[in-house]
Design a protein around this motif. Structure first.
Motif, mmCIF file in Angstrom:
data_model
loop_
_atom_site.group_PDB
_atom_site.id
_atom_site.type_symbol
_atom_site.label_atom_id
_atom_site.label_comp_id
_atom_site.label_asym_id
_atom_site.label_seq_id
_atom_site.Cartn_x
_atom_site.Cartn_y
_atom_site.Cartn_z
ATOM 1 N N TRP A 109 0.840 -1.208 0.000
ATOM 2 C CA TRP A 109 0.000 0.000 0.000
ATOM 3 C C TRP A 109 0.869 1.250 0.000
ATOM 4 C CZ3 TRP A 109 -0.381 3.894 3.759
ATOM 5 C CH2 TRP A 109 -1.456 4.776 3.587
ATOM 6 N N ARG A 149 -9.111 5.015 1.107
ATOM 7 C CA ARG A 149 -8.466 3.811 0.563
ATOM 8 C C ARG A 149 -7.243 3.450 1.401
ATOM 9 N NH1 ARG A 149 -7.730 5.075 -5.551
ATOM 10 N NH2 ARG A 149 -9.748 6.057 -5.367
ATOM 11 N N PRO A 177 -5.374 0.418 4.221
ATOM 12 C CA PRO A 177 -5.408 -1.028 4.488
ATOM 13 C C PRO A 177 -6.449 -1.419 5.537
ATOM 14 C CG PRO A 177 -3.142 -0.218 4.512
ATOM 15 C CD PRO A 177 -4.018 0.981 4.372
ATOM 16 N N MET A 190 -2.290 -1.302 -3.641
ATOM 17 C CA MET A 190 -3.387 -0.355 -3.461
ATOM 18 C C MET A 190 -2.785 1.025 -3.203
ATOM 19 S SD MET A 190 -6.427 -1.065 -0.826
ATOM 20 C CE MET A 190 -6.793 0.107 0.413
ATOM 21 N N TYR A 191 -3.370 2.024 -3.842
ATOM 22 C CA TYR A 191 -2.879 3.393 -3.701
ATOM 23 C C TYR A 191 -4.017 4.274 -3.189
ATOM 24 C CZ TYR A 191 -1.798 8.137 -5.330
ATOM 25 O OH TYR A 191 -1.628 9.492 -5.411
ATOM 26 N N GLU A 192 -3.675 5.139 -2.260
ATOM 27 C CA GLU A 192 -4.708 5.910 -1.579
ATOM 28 C C GLU A 192 -5.332 7.033 -2.411
ATOM 29 O OE1 GLU A 192 -3.196 8.417 1.576
ATOM 30 O OE2 GLU A 192 -5.078 8.275 2.677
#
Ligand code: PRX
Length: 635
Positions: A100, A143, A145, A331-333
């Protein structure tokens, strides 16, 4: 893109490189499709056998109460048994499950072992708060974890999660809390977006004031700004996670295959959003199979589904399917262009992303910054690309293929819906592509384009898209409203027993499907699904608006933008200041994605004699096109 810019069937073919086909999980689509269709239930049973079950099913498909189909009846499982528990028994426990990156550049990684432990801890916290099997938990977060952990923790103890996209506002959140009757809500203090803080907790406070059914709010500290914490109701996540109750081992609740896993609200033809319900058993089988075959997931891959976990794409293909397959996901915020338009390309290079799955609106948004930004980065790790959410216009397709994929990476254009749970019409890596077409149905899926009577349309004729056979990850009902489930999806072709997707489409000479767009009052704005009625009720909830009508108008970047026509309350005059006031009001009532690009004040709206607004007439006017048959118009 929308209807007007839709590109008809083309003879432009793109063939996959030999090595992609040879190494794919399914090198021969035709053969597998044919085999699956000869025995659909046998096909899905075989797929289900690749997963773990506490007890095997007695019956693959129960059609007796159609359209309330049941899959893997008698089977006992839990999706987290497959997504987490089984991996920590193997070498995979040390493999990265999730990488992340936050928008400010902070990073976190979770091995399967760590994700399993964090999930267990939070599951124990929820249990400790009295959350039981079947209870609904609303999740409203950025977004991060912890969003994934919260979803998995709910699933683990048999609670039903209802994730509400962090871009929705007070009223939208309040409606969803109310409909699901959630007593527990998980949120963040805020989320980072384009360098700013989205103040999620403030929105939660107002939503809970409007829907006081919530008794407990758990708050993840993400942005660290000052927030209101209500004594006896609000708790910090990190405080709860350090309590003795938060032990890293938690027994997984044994679930029936048909027990609910989550509710996800989506827009339909009325203002009230529909709670689409998915279950543990069929959903895990379908999402894992589709991800493995379409994106050819291998152990060495780094998979990036750039959607938001708050939408079905994120549920199925950020959270559940990749974990079930033991994959490493990224995953990217934040925003794709923050701080510069190379943010995505930089991360692909840095993390060695091998597969990127995103939406046409994002591709178009990045394309307009030119080729120099991606060309500064080494994108050679990529081997497959994907698209979802709306038809991809061939120009964006070609750019994605050439500039991002360097003509080496086939593009999987996946057509599906919140309701379908997983990909329905999609290429596999071995299928030759035509830009703008989602190509062919997934094995086990029977789709067609039909006319009003249900006859198959001829090649390139417009018709309605239907699904002719049930599939394991189909929605089971509309939460709390089974009649709506039947009337919305199963009544148009009741005699035939087909599912109505709500899209218009064409099938070309090669059997390739070209989805045109929605046939109902649903809009796709930047790939997000919105009901015209939702925006309209947002507008009329303003005291100065008497009546409103909303249409989608094609837009190069967003697919569609919203035009609104408002009749003001008696005696009031429109002004620029009022336009701003109304836009702001919609932003608050529905969310930023619902804000109309244009608001016009009118004295009258075109209506049928029965009082239904004729959006087609408004649309023709907005586009300067002929208004067509007005004979049914109210005089
Ligand atoms: O109109 C179709 C469009 O998105 C609708 C479903 O929206 P939603 O439930 O929000 O799910 C989006 C992500 C799965 C469909 O009815 N749509 C989705 N994917 C495509 C598409 N239209 C054309 N091509 C696609 N690949």
């Amino acid at each position: 893109m929308a209807e007007e810019t839709y590109s008809p069937a083309t003879t432009e073919w793109y063939y996959p490189p030999d090595e992609v086909v040879e190494n794919a999980h399914v090198p021969d689509y035709e053969a597998v499709y044919k085999e699956a269709m000869q025995d659909i239930e046998g096909f899905w049973a075989k797929r289900a056998e690749t997963l773990d079950w506490y007890e095997k099913w007695d019956q693959v498909l129960d059609r007796s109460q159609a359209p309330f189909y049941k899959w893997f009846v008698g089977g006992k499982t839990n999706i987290t048994l497959n997504a987490l528990d089984r991996h920590v028994q193997t070498w995979r426990k040390n493999k990265l499950a999730l990488i992340w990156e936050g928008e400010p550049g902070d990073k976190k990684t979770f091995s399967y072992w760590r994700l399993w432990q964090e999930t267990n801890k939070f599951a124990n916290v929820l249990r400790g708060m009295g959350v039981k099997k079947g209870d609904r938990v609303t999740i409203y977060m950025g977004r991060v974890p912890e969003l994934v952990i919260a979803m998995l923790a709910c699933a683990k103890i048999g609670a039903i999660h209802s994730v509400v996209y962090g871009g929705f506002s007070e009223q939208a959140l309040a409606d969803r809390i109310e409909d699901a009757q959630s007593r527990v809500l998980v949120t963040c203090d805020g989320a980072w977006l384009r360098g700013d803080i989205v103040r999620l907790k403030d929105t939660v406070d107002e939503a809970v004031r409007r829907s006081p059914v919530v008794e407990t709010v758990i708050v993840v500290k993400r942005t660290g700004h000052e927030v209101n914490m209500e004594h006896g109701r609000d708790y910090w996540y990190h405080d709860l996670m350090s309590l003795p109750i938060a032990t890293p081992v938690c027994e997984t609740q044994v679930m029936n295959a048909e027990d609910p896993l989550f509710i996800l609200y989506t827009s339909g033809t009325t203002g009230k959003p529909k709670g689409v319900l998915h279950t543990h058993g069929g959903y895990q089988v379908y999402t894992a199979t589709t991800l493995q075959w379409v994106f050819d997931i291998k152990d060495e891959d780094r998979w990036w589904c750039a959607a938001d976990p708050g939408w079905i794409t994120g549920h199925s293909y950020i959270v559940y399917a990749p974990l079930i397959l033991g994959a490493t996901g990224f995953m990217y915020e934040g925003a794709p262009t923050y701080p510069y338009p190379n943010r995505w390309w930089k991360m692909i290079e840095e993390y060695g992303i091998t597969i990127l799955y995103t939406a046409p609106t994002a591709i178009r948004g990045l394309m307009r910054f030119g080729d120099a930004w991606p060309n500064r980065h080494d994108l050679s790790s990529l081997r497959l690309l994907g698209s979802v959410g709306e038809p991809i216009n061939p120009e964006a397709w070609r750019w994605y293929y050439k500039v991002i994929g360097k003509e080496r990476c086939p593009i999987m254009d996946t057509w599906w819906q919140t309701e379908t749970g997983g990909f329905m019409i999609t290429p596999l890596p071995s299928v030759p592509l035509k830009p703008g077409s989602a190509t062919r149905p997934f094995p086990g899926i029977e789709v067609d384009v039909v006319d009003e009577e249900g006859n198959s349309c001829g090649p390139n004729e417009d018709g309605k898209l239907v699904i002719k056979q049930p599939w394991p990850s189909m929605l089971r009902t509309v939460y709390g409203d089974p009649d709506r489930y039947v009337s919305q999806y199963w009544s148009e072709y009741k005699k035939q027993g087909w599912y109505l997707a709500g899209d218009s489409a064409r099938k070309d000479e090669d059997g390739y499907i070209w989805v045109i767009g929605r046939i109902d009052d649903v809009l796709k704005v930047s790939g997000y699904r919105l009901g015209t009625a939702e925006v309209e009720s947002g507008l009329v909830s303003h005291p100065k608006v008497a009546e409103a009508a909303v249409i989608g108008v094609p837009d190069e970047l967003k697919g569609n933008i919203i035009y609104a026509y408002c009749i003001l309350a008696a005696g009031l005059e429109g002004s620029d200041a009022l336009v701003d006031e109304l836009k702001n009001h919609v932003r608050h009532e529905v969310g930023p994605i619902a804000v109309p690009a244009r608001i016009e004040f009118v004295d009258k709206l075109p209506k049928t004699r029965s009082g239904k607004i004729m959006r087609r007439v408004l649309k023709a006017r907005a586009l300067g096109q002929p208004e067509g048959d007005l004979s049914t118009l109210e005089s």
